[in-house]
Design a protein around this motif. Structure first.
Motif, PDB file in Angstrom:
ATOM      1  N   THR A   1      36.736 -14.658 -33.495  1.00 34.19           N
ATOM      2  CA  THR A   1      35.506 -14.704 -32.720  1.00 34.19           C
ATOM      3  C   THR A   1      34.270 -15.455 -33.318  1.00 34.19           C
ATOM      4  N   ASP A   2      33.960 -16.427 -32.886  1.00 29.41           N
ATOM      5  CA  ASP A   2      32.664 -17.806 -33.564  1.00 29.41           C
ATOM      6  C   ASP A   2      32.461 -16.598 -34.656  1.00 29.41           C
ATOM      7  N   ILE A   3      31.974 -17.803 -35.871  1.00 27.95           N
ATOM      8  CA  ILE A   3      31.585 -17.574 -37.195  1.00 27.95           C
ATOM      9  C   ILE A   3      30.297 -17.671 -36.648  1.00 27.95           C
ATOM     10  N   VAL A   4      29.212 -17.662 -37.607  1.00 25.56           N
ATOM     11  CA  VAL A   4      28.194 -18.025 -37.797  1.00 25.56           C
ATOM     12  C   VAL A   4      27.779 -19.278 -39.059  1.00 25.56           C
ATOM     13  N   PRO A   5      27.653 -20.711 -37.990  1.00 21.75           N
ATOM     14  CA  PRO A   5      28.209 -21.547 -39.448  1.00 21.75           C
ATOM     15  C   PRO A   5      27.344 -22.463 -40.319  1.00 21.75           C
ATOM     16  N   GLU A   6      26.213 -22.011 -40.390  1.00 23.44           N
ATOM     17  CA  GLU A   6      25.442 -22.615 -41.291  1.00 23.44           C
ATOM     18  C   GLU A   6      24.492 -21.279 -41.297  1.00 23.44           C
ATOM     19  N   PHE A   7      23.486 -21.652 -42.271  1.00 24.99           N
ATOM     20  CA  PHE A   7      22.273 -21.032 -42.565  1.00 24.99           C
ATOM     21  C   PHE A   7      20.935 -20.571 -42.246  1.00 24.99           C
ATOM     22  N   ARG A   8      20.563 -21.690 -41.364  1.00 21.77           N
ATOM     23  CA  ARG A   8      19.731 -21.968 -40.586  1.00 21.77           C
ATOM     24  C   ARG A   8      20.123 -21.535 -39.375  1.00 21.77           C
ATOM     25  N   THR A   9      21.254 -21.068 -39.220  1.00 21.33           N
ATOM     26  CA  THR A   9      21.388 -20.387 -37.784  1.00 21.33           C
ATOM     27  C   THR A   9      21.236 -18.783 -37.862  1.00 21.33           C
ATOM     28  N   ARG A  10      21.615 -18.560 -38.842  1.00 23.79           N
ATOM     29  CA  ARG A  10      21.706 -17.029 -39.155  1.00 23.79           C
ATOM     30  C   ARG A  10      21.120 -16.738 -39.574  1.00 23.79           C
ATOM     31  N   PHE A  11      19.690 -17.042 -39.995  1.00 22.99           N
ATOM     32  CA  PHE A  11      18.105 -16.980 -40.476  1.00 22.99           C
ATOM     33  C   PHE A  11      16.611 -17.606 -39.974  1.00 22.99           C
ATOM     34  N   ASP A  12      17.282 -17.992 -39.162  1.00 17.50           N
ATOM     35  CA  ASP A  12      16.629 -18.337 -37.724  1.00 17.50           C
ATOM     36  C   ASP A  12      14.967 -17.762 -37.677  1.00 17.50           C
ATOM     37  N   LYS A  13      15.196 -16.277 -37.469  1.00 12.43           N
ATOM     38  CA  LYS A  13      14.351 -15.706 -37.047  1.00 12.43           C
ATOM     39  C   LYS A  13      13.280 -15.061 -38.158  1.00 12.43           C
ATOM     40  N   ALA A  14      14.417 -15.248 -39.191  1.00 15.72           N
ATOM     41  CA  ALA A  14      13.726 -14.717 -40.394  1.00 15.72           C
ATOM     42  C   ALA A  14      13.454 -15.290 -40.903  1.00 15.72           C
ATOM     43  N   TYR A  15      13.408 -17.165 -40.522  1.00 18.98           N
ATOM     44  CA  TYR A  15      12.439 -18.104 -41.380  1.00 18.98           C
ATOM     45  C   TYR A  15      10.783 -17.838 -40.328  1.00 18.98           C
ATOM     46  N   LEU A  16      10.745 -17.511 -39.147  1.00 23.01           N
ATOM     47  CA  LEU A  16      10.006 -17.699 -38.273  1.00 23.01           C
ATOM     48  C   LEU A  16       8.667 -16.688 -39.102  1.00 23.01           C
ATOM     49  N   THR A  17       9.875 -15.104 -39.138  1.00 19.71           N
ATOM     50  CA  THR A  17       8.642 -14.311 -39.595  1.00 19.71           C
ATOM     51  C   THR A  17       7.881 -14.645 -41.218  1.00 19.71           C
ATOM     52  N   GLU A  18       8.597 -15.168 -41.947  1.00 23.91           N
ATOM     53  CA  GLU A  18       8.171 -15.801 -42.866  1.00 23.91           C
ATOM     54  C   GLU A  18       7.151 -15.922 -43.437  1.00 23.91           C
ATOM     55  N   MET A  19       7.787 -17.022 -42.206  1.00 20.30           N
ATOM     56  CA  MET A  19       6.232 -18.067 -41.834  1.00 20.30           C
ATOM     57  C   MET A  19       5.044 -17.499 -40.987  1.00 20.30           C
ATOM     58  N   GLU A  20       5.343 -16.390 -40.439  1.00 23.80           N
ATOM     59  CA  GLU A  20       4.218 -15.422 -39.709  1.00 23.80           C
ATOM     60  C   GLU A  20       3.425 -14.545 -40.300  1.00 23.80           C
ATOM     61  N   ALA A  21       4.068 -13.792 -41.755  1.00 20.10           N
ATOM     62  CA  ALA A  21       3.816 -13.442 -42.433  1.00 20.10           C
ATOM     63  C   ALA A  21       2.776 -14.359 -43.778  1.00 20.10           C
ATOM     64  N   PHE A  22       3.105 -15.597 -44.386  1.00 18.57           N
ATOM     65  CA  PHE A  22       2.729 -16.395 -45.071  1.00 18.57           C
ATOM     66  C   PHE A  22       0.907 -16.614 -43.977  1.00 18.57           C
ATOM     67  N   VAL A  23       1.282 -16.941 -42.643  1.00  9.49           N
ATOM     68  CA  VAL A  23      -0.062 -17.380 -41.680  1.00  9.49           C
ATOM     69  C   VAL A  23      -0.975 -15.652 -42.187  1.00  9.49           C
ATOM     70  N   ASN A  24      -0.506 -15.163 -41.208  1.00 10.97           N
ATOM     71  CA  ASN A  24      -1.090 -13.854 -41.714  1.00 10.97           C
ATOM     72  C   ASN A  24      -1.874 -13.551 -42.877  1.00 10.97           C
ATOM     73  N   GLU A  25      -1.191 -13.410 -43.930  1.00  6.28           N
ATOM     74  CA  GLU A  25      -1.765 -12.772 -44.866  1.00  6.28           C
ATOM     75  C   GLU A  25      -2.957 -13.663 -45.912  1.00  6.28           C
ATOM     76  N   VAL A  26      -2.869 -15.091 -45.699  1.00  2.00           N
ATOM     77  CA  VAL A  26      -3.466 -15.995 -45.817  1.00  2.00           C
ATOM     78  C   VAL A  26      -5.267 -15.511 -44.895  1.00  2.00           C
ATOM     79  N   LEU A  27      -5.030 -15.337 -43.512  1.00  4.82           N
ATOM     80  CA  LEU A  27      -5.780 -15.530 -42.698  1.00  4.82           C
ATOM     81  C   LEU A  27      -6.630 -14.010 -42.850  1.00  4.82           C
TER      82      LEU A  27
END
Length: 332
Positions: free
Chosen positions: A272-298
């Motif tokens: 099986t293939d394996i996750v190569p590094e952190f940006r691949t594993r948490f790509d969606k999490a980084y987007l969700t995190e930034m969405e939370a930041f933007v929404n909380e400030v707005l």
């Protein structure tokens, strides 16, 4: 829809990713300007994005009246100073972990945040990962009973570049800080006792700059619960992030080595293939995190990952390093 005009300070791996998300993946945010003291980083960004102003000095970015909030992903050693500059400029702040490498500076951050009545969110992206969010929801529901033990595994496939490692704060502050935050998050208590052992097992060049490539950390919490955290740079097979939460009526297992949900079986065995590094594993999490930041400030909501969360994790990292230095348990 309201739109938050943002600036990004620092264009390294994470800063560039945050800039990408703000520039093209979010309807209610717009990337206005970026800054980085390194000419190469600025040129790399300018070559891929147009219509975004680029500065060498973060203070020039902070002086812009058309920037509503800033994302700080600069070198770790600069986080505290730039946070204070941004808060004093009246900007809501998102800052990558750790927020500081100095507890005196941490106290000043607390003072400044209170004085300006500002907003700050700390970048613990695992809290925004779908698997971790589901695990936390299950634990908090009470259906599994009380959480009594957390086991975290964080393994990188290799050592980071030496120049990065020198300014990162070391393995514990750079990598294990995520697991330390998760342990507090899941157990819901503060740590009362720490014991840690670490060593240089594969990367002697890390030892030459005072770092290590493997650590095992034991926590006892004030409510009597336990945690074991492993941090390693030695997983040559790929990026390996897993968390187990043992509860009195069940358990939660979070994490999967596979990048693609496909298992190939042949005469040699399985593959099986394996996750190569952190940006691949948490790509969606980084987007969700930034969405939370933007929404909380707005929406003028309180930060979901506060300065106190960031400072608590850093303080525990320092205690872990003290346990490593003294080769004994540390009572808090």
């Amino acid at each position: 829809m309201a739109c938050l005009r943002c600036g990004v300070i620092g264009l390294g791996r994470l800063g560039f990713k945050h800039a990408q998300n703000l520039a093209g993946r979010m309807e209610n945010a717009r990337l206005v300007a970026v800054s980085d003291p390194a000419e190469g980083a600025r040129n790399n960004f300018s070559g891929r994005f147009s219509g975004v102003d680029v500065f060498a000095d973060h203070r020039d970015l902070l002086a812009r009246k058309d920037i509503d909030a800033v994302v700080i992903a600069s070198a770790t050693t600069t986080h505290g100073r730039i946070i204070m500059d941004a808060l004093k400029a009246g900007k809501p702040v998102f800052c990558e972990k750790p927020v500081t490498l100095d507890m005196a500076e941490g106290a000043q951050l607390r003072k400044t945040l209170a004085e300006v009545k500002g907003y700050l969110m700390v970048g613990f992206m695992r809290r925004f990962d779908d698997a971790y969010l589901l695990g936390k929801k299950q634990v908090d529901s009470g259906k599994l009973g009380e959480p009594v033990y957390v086991r975290c595994v964080s393994r990188d496939p290799g050592a980071p570049p030496l120049e990065f490692a020198k300014a990162s704060g070391g393995l514990v502050l750079d990598m294990c800080v995520h697991d330390i935050d998760l342990a507090r998050w899941f157990i819901g208590s503060e740590v009362s006792k720490i014991s840690a052992e670490g060593a240089v097992l594969m990367w002697p060049e890390l030892g030459e700059i005072g770092d290590i490539d493997h650590v095992d950390i034991e926590f006892r919490f004030k409510n009597g619960r336990l945690a074991h955290l492993e941090g390693s740079r030695n997983a040559r097979y790929g990026y390996d992030i897993r968390t187990e939460v043992i509860c009195t009526k069940g358990s939660v297992f979070i994490g999967d080595l596979r990048q693609t949900a496909c298992l190939v079986l042949n005469e040699q065995g399985s593959l099986t293939d394996i996750v190569p590094e952190f940006r691949t594993r948490f790509d969606k999490a980084y987007l969700t995190e930034m969405e939370a930041f933007v929404n909380e400030v707005l929406n003028q909501r309180e930060s979901s990952v506060t300065l106190e969360d960031g400072i608590a994790a850093v303080e525990l990292c320092f205690s872990v390093n003290e346990s490593l230095k003294q080769h004994k348990a540390i009572e808090l």
